[in-house]
Design a protein around this motif. Structure first.
Motif, PDB file in Angstrom:
ATOM      1  N   GLN A  26     -75.296 -22.787 -21.504  1.00  0.00           N
ATOM      2  CA  GLN A  26     -73.947 -23.316 -22.265  1.00  0.00           C
ATOM      3  C   GLN A  26     -74.096 -23.890 -24.359  1.00  0.00           C
ATOM      4  N   PRO A  27     -74.662 -23.645 -24.403  1.00  0.00           N
ATOM      5  CA  PRO A  27     -74.603 -24.222 -26.134  1.00  0.00           C
ATOM      6  C   PRO A  27     -73.640 -23.136 -26.857  1.00  0.00           C
ATOM      7  N   ILE A  28     -74.280 -21.662 -26.182  1.00  0.00           N
ATOM      8  CA  ILE A  28     -73.201 -20.587 -26.454  1.00  0.00           C
ATOM      9  C   ILE A  28     -71.772 -21.153 -25.591  1.00  0.00           C
ATOM     10  N   LEU A  29     -71.466 -21.178 -25.000  1.00  0.00           N
ATOM     11  CA  LEU A  29     -70.659 -21.350 -24.320  1.00  0.00           C
ATOM     12  C   LEU A  29     -69.866 -22.783 -25.105  1.00  0.00           C
ATOM     13  N   SER A  30     -70.598 -24.025 -25.432  1.00  0.00           N
ATOM     14  CA  SER A  30     -70.291 -24.853 -25.605  1.00  0.00           C
ATOM     15  C   SER A  30     -69.644 -24.755 -27.339  1.00  0.00           C
ATOM     16  N   ASP A  31     -70.053 -23.567 -27.865  1.00  0.00           N
ATOM     17  CA  ASP A  31     -69.816 -23.805 -29.982  1.00  0.00           C
ATOM     18  C   ASP A  31     -68.733 -23.154 -29.875  1.00  0.00           C
ATOM     19  N   ASN A  32     -68.390 -21.914 -28.517  1.00  0.00           N
ATOM     20  CA  ASN A  32     -67.101 -20.982 -29.213  1.00  0.00           C
ATOM     21  C   ASN A  32     -66.612 -20.287 -27.818  1.00  0.00           C
TER      22      ASN A  32
END
Length: 811
Positions: A26-32
């Motif tokens: 989720q952090p990857i998807l949220s950031d990018n």
């Protein structure tokens, strides 16, 4: 990169631990990705939504962004691996890029089935099992287990003096006295928690969050009497009011059955915001902005959510919508406040005035009437007109600007400060006698205004008998209501309110502190941890959303949150738990900063610069000047001349207090919204909610701590204290001065340096007039039995001690 189970390079071995969606994906998807493919429907690109599992995995026209078990058929992987600038995601113009390790991690996650999950902070709080690592204290068990996992070791325990100073500053905001340094640690903790100073220390953080000040702000910046609410906060904290009740009273105390004056007073929390009462200001615009401030302050303080982002559009990252925002807006939209508040006591207000205050208003009003009558008699002669006719029939009507309205059309007793200032400035140099009359009335009107503002009426919350209708506002503009009507509700992505819960502020407060709310306890515990360690278990204390940090010690945070709730929201029990842990009591000396430079895994104790309010209180205490009086109206200590006048175009003048008021704790200093206390730095401006104060360490701060009257006077009185206590024994005086400031005795080398410095200062202080000038700083009386030059020499030395790195740092 925030991914914890990340590959060191493309082609590296897969993570040993199972991939966790909330932690790793989720952090990857949220950031990018979420900015263009997230909650905000208006900005969503390509009809693709990646923050909702069902939509991210939906098969459209035979393809899916995420096809579980088949990364080679998933368009998400195809696009992130593309080298075509027109196809690759994130797009080059977004200035976002994925590392090779992140790409590989996404690919692996899809191949393993693309198991979804919920953002960690939105999951219900469950009490984790305490790790079995042979530790008795649960905090230490969680920390030591993580250190072992990282191949790290905890620092040894700090020495007794360092610990006593640390815990005293943390729990009361003041260092221990010489006598208190001899006490046992456990007994010291108990004493500090029971001290009235405890409430004063912890009230400061709450006042920053509540945007507390003694004026409204904006250009006029009229005074307000919110200090009884501030005193209620101190009292509630000292009495260890359970945090759930502390919350309910402040958000909806007036709605409790048979609400008491104290419960109504507590609701002043949501009237602490700024009020724009400038001339020409549209009242409804001000009212709407105040409602929005309440929404955003409440969501920041208790939920750790950036709800302000949803005022104009759906959130770019978090599952929060405009409807969610205005659902909360509606509950704060039902107060009778009308936005017209030019006074600092705008209705609704709780009247707790005293007979003395009302008598002063009466006396100053009578004085205005008397002086106005004198001015009116003068003006009748200065502006001749036909018998029985008003001044509008005289040449006064021909004056320039606004003066005809102020003079010809307004009786002197009804003139305000601004008109009188304009008249004084115009006639100065033109008519000395008239100017003198105008100035006399100006002084009388100012005294009346001051007396009226000092009448103790605390702005509080109430509820309209007929509720307002609430509509979503386009782009948050007060005058652009859409056709979408909403009623109060909590964000849809969080647990729903109970069906029988009252749909008002009381219901909101009860929902906030409900055991099923996943945010409140986590957010609150994290802020307390931040106060002790300088950074929270979640670094982004203001943001527990998808753009916030996932805590490295998530299990510890959840355990503390569970413990806090199960203890009955007992704040003192929580703080005792933290300060009695070995984790808190570690030495702050760094063993290997390269492994964990920010100390996120807590292998050492906290060490950071003390806030400016604490530095001032410390200086007063060690000098013996601090006045331990609880509560009351704000005080006005030393301040450079002209500060208020410069900021208010001469409309506000600072009148310094004298006597004991000069030495009250910084908590009680008068806070003018547009220009805060001049001796403070790195503090919230108290204009909006702030729960994480700035911390810097620049030489500019020494302009205050070396030159402000309070610090120079404290150094002078400290010097007097040690000289009188150790007459004829210079070495003993040096040791005592050093110990009072740092809580420890100097080493042999330090003592030698201090003695050498004292010798240099004696040479520099040989000028008697200069010495007397230094000793004249501050209003406290000097003991003239001490030779002036010697006293000045020691004053300089003590001022140096107050500015030692060790003195301004919580070790």
């Amino acid at each position: 990169m925030r991914v914890l189970c990340v590959l060191l390079s493309l082609g590296s071995a897969l993570p040993a631990a199972a991939i966790d969606f909330s932690r790793d994906i989720q952090p990857i998807l949220s950031d990018n990705c979420y900015f263009c493919h997230g909650p905000d429907a208006k900005e969503r690109k390509g009809d693709l939504r990646l923050d909702v599992e069902q939509e991210a995995k939906a098969v459209k026209d035979g393809v899916a962004a995420i096809l579980p078990g088949k990364s080679h058929e998933s368009t998400l992987i195809e696009r992130i691996l593309s080298t075509d600038p027109d196809e690759v995601m994130p797009t080059p113009k977004s200035n976002r890029t994925l590392s090779d390790a992140q790409k590989q991690l996404l690919k692996q996650w899809i191949d393993e089935g693309a198991k979804w999950g919920t953002h960690w902070a939105f999951k219900k709080i469950e009490r984790p099992k305490v790790p079995d690592v042979g530790e008795q204290h649960p905090i230490d068990a969680f920390v030591r287990a993580k250190l072992t996992e990282k191949g790290m070791k905890p620092a040894p325990k700090a020495d007794a003096v360092t610990l006593l100073r640390r815990v005293s500053l943390d729990l009361t905001g003041l260092p221990p006295t010489e006598g208190e340094l001899k006490n046992d640690y456990a007994k010291t903790v108990a004493r500090l928690l029971d001290s009235p100073r405890f409430g004063e220390r912890w009230a400061w953080d709450w006042l920053d969050a509540a945007r507390y000040a003694d004026t409204n702000g904006y250009q006029g910046d009229p005074e307000r009497t919110m200090w009884p609410w501030r005193d209620w906060v101190v009292k509630a904290i000292n009495e260890n009011m359970p945090y759930d009740r502390f919350t309910i009273w402040q958000l909806g105390g007036d709605l409790l059955p048979d609400a008491t004056p104290e419960q109504k007073l507590a609701t002043g929390f949501n009237r602490n915001h700024m009020i724009n009462g400038e001339g020409g200001r549209i009242a409804e615009e001000t009212r709407v902005e105040n409602v929005m401030d309440r929404v955003e302050t409440t969501s920041t303080v208790w939920l750790g959510l950036t709800m302000g982002c949803t005022k104009c559009h759906d959130h770019k990252f978090d599952p929060l919508t405009m409807r969610d925002y205005y659902g909360l807006y509606d509950v704060f939209n039902q107060t009778s406040e009308d936005g017209k508040g030019r006074s600092g006591q705008a209705a609704p207000a709780l009247d707790i005035s005293t007979p003395a205050e009302l008598e002063l208003v009466k006396a100053t009003t009578e004085k205005v009437n008397q002086v106005a009558a004198e001015l009116e008699a003068f003006e009748l002669k200065k502006w001749p007109r036909p018998a029985g006719k008003p001044l509008t029939e005289s040449d006064a009507i021909k004056l320039p600007g606004n003066l005809p309205s102020y003079i010809a059309k307004t009786e002197p007793k009804n003139r305000g400060v601004d008109p009188l200032l304009e008249a004084v400035n115009y006639f100065k140099g033109k008519d000395a006698a008239y100017t003198k009359h105008l100035q006399k009335l100006l002084a009388a009107v100012r005294a009346r205004v001051s007396a009226a503002n000092a009448v103790t009426k605390v702005m509080v919350m109430d509820t309209l008998p007929k509720l307002r209708e609430t509509f979503v506002l386009e782009k948050g503009a007060y005058d652009k209501a859409s056709t979408t009507q909403v009623r109060f509700n909590v964000p849809a992505s969080l647990p729903a309110m109970k069906p029988d819960a009252p749909r008002n502020r009381l219901g909101l407060a009860e929902w906030i502190v409900n055991r099923d709310n996943p945010l409140t306890a986590r957010v609150t515990v994290n802020r307390f941890w931040q106060a002790f360690f300088g950074v929270g278990l979640v670094k982004t204390a203001e943001d527990f959303g998808l753009q916030g940090e996932e805590p490295p010690l998530r299990e510890l945070l959840d355990w503390l949150a569970s413990e806090f709730i199960d203890s009955g929201w007992d704040v003192k029990a929580l703080l005792r738990l933290i300060v009695t842990s070995e984790t808190y009591q570690q030495s702050s000396k760094i063993a290997d900063a390269q492994i964990d430079p920010e100390n996120r895994y807590l292998a050492r104790g906290p060490r950071f610069r003390m806030p400016s309010w604490m530095l001032r209180d410390q200086a007063l205490l060690v000098a013996g000047l601090l006045q331990d009086k609880l509560g009351g109206p704000a005080v006005k200590p030393y301040q450079p001349e002209g500060i208020w006048e410069e900021a208010t175009f001469g409309k506000k003048s600072y009148v310094q207090d004298h006597g004991d008021a000069l030495y009250r704790r910084t908590l009680y200093i008068f806070w003018r919204r547009i220009v805060g206390p001049t001796m403070l730095f790195d503090n919230a401006a108290r204009q909006t909610c702030v729960i994480k104060a700035t911390r810097t360490n620049t030489p500019l701060q020494a302009l205050v701590t070396l030159n402000d009257v309070t610090y120079v006077e404290a150094a002078r009185v400290l010097a007097q204290r040690v000289l009188l206590a150790n007459r004829g024994n210079e070495d003993a005086a040096l040791v005592q001065a050093f110990r009072l400031v740092t809580c420890r005795g100097p080493t042999q080398a330090e003592a030698a340096l201090l003695k050498a410095q004292l010798g240099k200062l004696r040479q520099q202080q040989s000028d008697l007039p200069a010495a007397l000038l230094l000793l004249a700083v501050g209003e406290s009386k000097r003991d003239e039995s001490i030779p002036a030059i010697e006293h000045a020499t020691w004053t300089s030395l003590c001022l140096m001690l107050l500015n030692l790195d060790e003195a301004v740092t919580k070790e």
